[in-house]
Write a protein that holds these residues in place. Structure first.
Motif, PDB file in Angstrom:
ATOM      1  N   GLU A  11       0.630  -1.207   0.119  1.00  0.00           N
ATOM      2  CA  GLU A  11      -0.082  -0.084  -0.082  1.00  0.00           C
ATOM      3  C   GLU A  11       0.768   1.422   0.117  1.00  0.00           C
ATOM      4  O   GLU A  11       0.329   2.212  -0.325  1.00  0.00           O
ATOM      5  CB  GLU A  11      -0.989   0.039   1.028  1.00  0.00           C
ATOM      6  CG  GLU A  11      -2.212  -0.839   1.163  1.00  0.00           C
ATOM      7  CD  GLU A  11      -3.173  -0.767   2.169  1.00  0.00           C
ATOM      8  OE1 GLU A  11      -4.237  -0.851   1.908  1.00  0.00           O
ATOM      9  OE2 GLU A  11      -2.629  -0.667   3.409  1.00  0.00           O
ATOM     10  N   TYR A  13       3.189   1.936  -1.939  1.00  0.00           N
ATOM     11  CA  TYR A  13       3.373   2.531  -3.289  1.00  0.00           C
ATOM     12  C   TYR A  13       2.501   1.981  -4.270  1.00  0.00           C
ATOM     13  O   TYR A  13       2.573   2.434  -5.551  1.00  0.00           O
ATOM     14  CB  TYR A  13       4.896   2.026  -3.665  1.00  0.00           C
ATOM     15  CG  TYR A  13       5.024   0.299  -3.771  1.00  0.00           C
ATOM     16  CD1 TYR A  13       4.805  -0.336  -5.013  1.00  0.00           C
ATOM     17  CD2 TYR A  13       5.409  -0.432  -2.715  1.00  0.00           C
ATOM     18  CE1 TYR A  13       5.013  -1.646  -5.102  1.00  0.00           C
ATOM     19  CE2 TYR A  13       5.394  -1.785  -2.641  1.00  0.00           C
ATOM     20  CZ  TYR A  13       5.304  -2.468  -3.779  1.00  0.00           C
ATOM     21  OH  TYR A  13       5.257  -3.914  -3.955  1.00  0.00           O
ATOM     22  N   HIS A  15      -1.192   1.405  -6.435  1.00  0.00           N
ATOM     23  CA  HIS A  15      -2.441   2.025  -6.718  1.00  0.00           C
ATOM     24  C   HIS A  15      -3.473   0.980  -6.345  1.00  0.00           C
ATOM     25  O   HIS A  15      -4.555   1.063  -5.906  1.00  0.00           O
ATOM     26  CB  HIS A  15      -2.650   2.411  -8.108  1.00  0.00           C
ATOM     27  CG  HIS A  15      -3.779   3.177  -8.525  1.00  0.00           C
ATOM     28  ND1 HIS A  15      -4.864   2.170  -8.988  1.00  0.00           N
ATOM     29  CD2 HIS A  15      -4.389   4.200  -8.151  1.00  0.00           C
ATOM     30  CE1 HIS A  15      -5.855   2.850  -9.359  1.00  0.00           C
ATOM     31  NE2 HIS A  15      -5.656   4.129  -8.882  1.00  0.00           N
ATOM     32  N   THR A  16      -3.255  -0.477  -6.955  1.00  0.00           N
ATOM     33  CA  THR A  16      -4.175  -1.367  -6.705  1.00  0.00           C
ATOM     34  C   THR A  16      -3.523  -2.834  -6.298  1.00  0.00           C
ATOM     35  O   THR A  16      -2.430  -2.950  -6.908  1.00  0.00           O
ATOM     36  CB  THR A  16      -4.895  -1.420  -7.908  1.00  0.00           C
ATOM     37  OG1 THR A  16      -5.601  -0.418  -8.333  1.00  0.00           O
ATOM     38  CG2 THR A  16      -6.155  -2.603  -7.764  1.00  0.00           C
ATOM     39  N   ASN A  31      -7.595  -3.682   0.463  1.00  0.00           N
ATOM     40  CA  ASN A  31      -6.847  -2.588   1.195  1.00  0.00           C
ATOM     41  C   ASN A  31      -7.149  -2.506   2.661  1.00  0.00           C
ATOM     42  O   ASN A  31      -8.226  -3.310   3.097  1.00  0.00           O
ATOM     43  CB  ASN A  31      -7.207  -1.000   0.757  1.00  0.00           C
ATOM     44  CG  ASN A  31      -8.800  -0.732   0.859  1.00  0.00           C
ATOM     45  OD1 ASN A  31      -9.457  -0.989   0.066  1.00  0.00           O
ATOM     46  ND2 ASN A  31      -8.925   0.109   1.898  1.00  0.00           N
ATOM     47  N   THR A  68       1.161  -0.355  -9.688  1.00  0.00           N
ATOM     48  CA  THR A  68       1.660   0.928  -9.512  1.00  0.00           C
ATOM     49  C   THR A  68       1.060   2.105 -10.412  1.00  0.00           C
ATOM     50  O   THR A  68       0.612   1.654 -11.692  1.00  0.00           O
ATOM     51  CB  THR A  68       3.165   0.900  -9.417  1.00  0.00           C
ATOM     52  OG1 THR A  68       3.597   0.752 -10.620  1.00  0.00           O
ATOM     53  CG2 THR A  68       3.626  -0.073  -8.329  1.00  0.00           C
ATOM     54  N   GLY A  69       1.218   3.141 -10.090  1.00  0.00           N
ATOM     55  CA  GLY A  69       0.695   4.093 -10.839  1.00  0.00           C
ATOM     56  C   GLY A  69      -0.610   4.471 -10.867  1.00  0.00           C
ATOM     57  O   GLY A  69      -1.472   5.126 -11.394  1.00  0.00           O
TER      58      GLY A  69
END
Length: 69
Positions: A11, A13, A15-16, A31, A68-69
């Motif tokens: 979490e 770094y 996004h999902t 999450n 990520t991103g």
């Protein structure tokens, strides 16, 4: 390292974070919240979402992808 510890670390770094429920094969995203894990499986009305303890997550789920991103 437990799956919960991996989730907490990811979490920082990601996004999902995609997961799979080991016993059912059901996939979704996860999450952390207040020491527990919220699971979202994709129903538009949220009827299939649930919250599990950190212990349950480590025992019953596996992280399959970190996006990520």
């Amino acid at each position: 390292m437990t799956e919960y510890e991996k989730l907490v670390q990811a979490e920082q770094y990601a996004h999902t974070i995609e997961i799979i429920e080991i016993t059912t094969g059901k996939t979704g995203v996860a999450n952390t919240k207040d020491g527990n894990v919220e699971l979202f499986y994709g129903a538009d009305d949220g009827s299939d979402d649930k919250t599990v303890t950190a212990e349950e997550f480590s025992r019953d789920f596996q992280i399959t992808d970190v996006i990520t991103g």
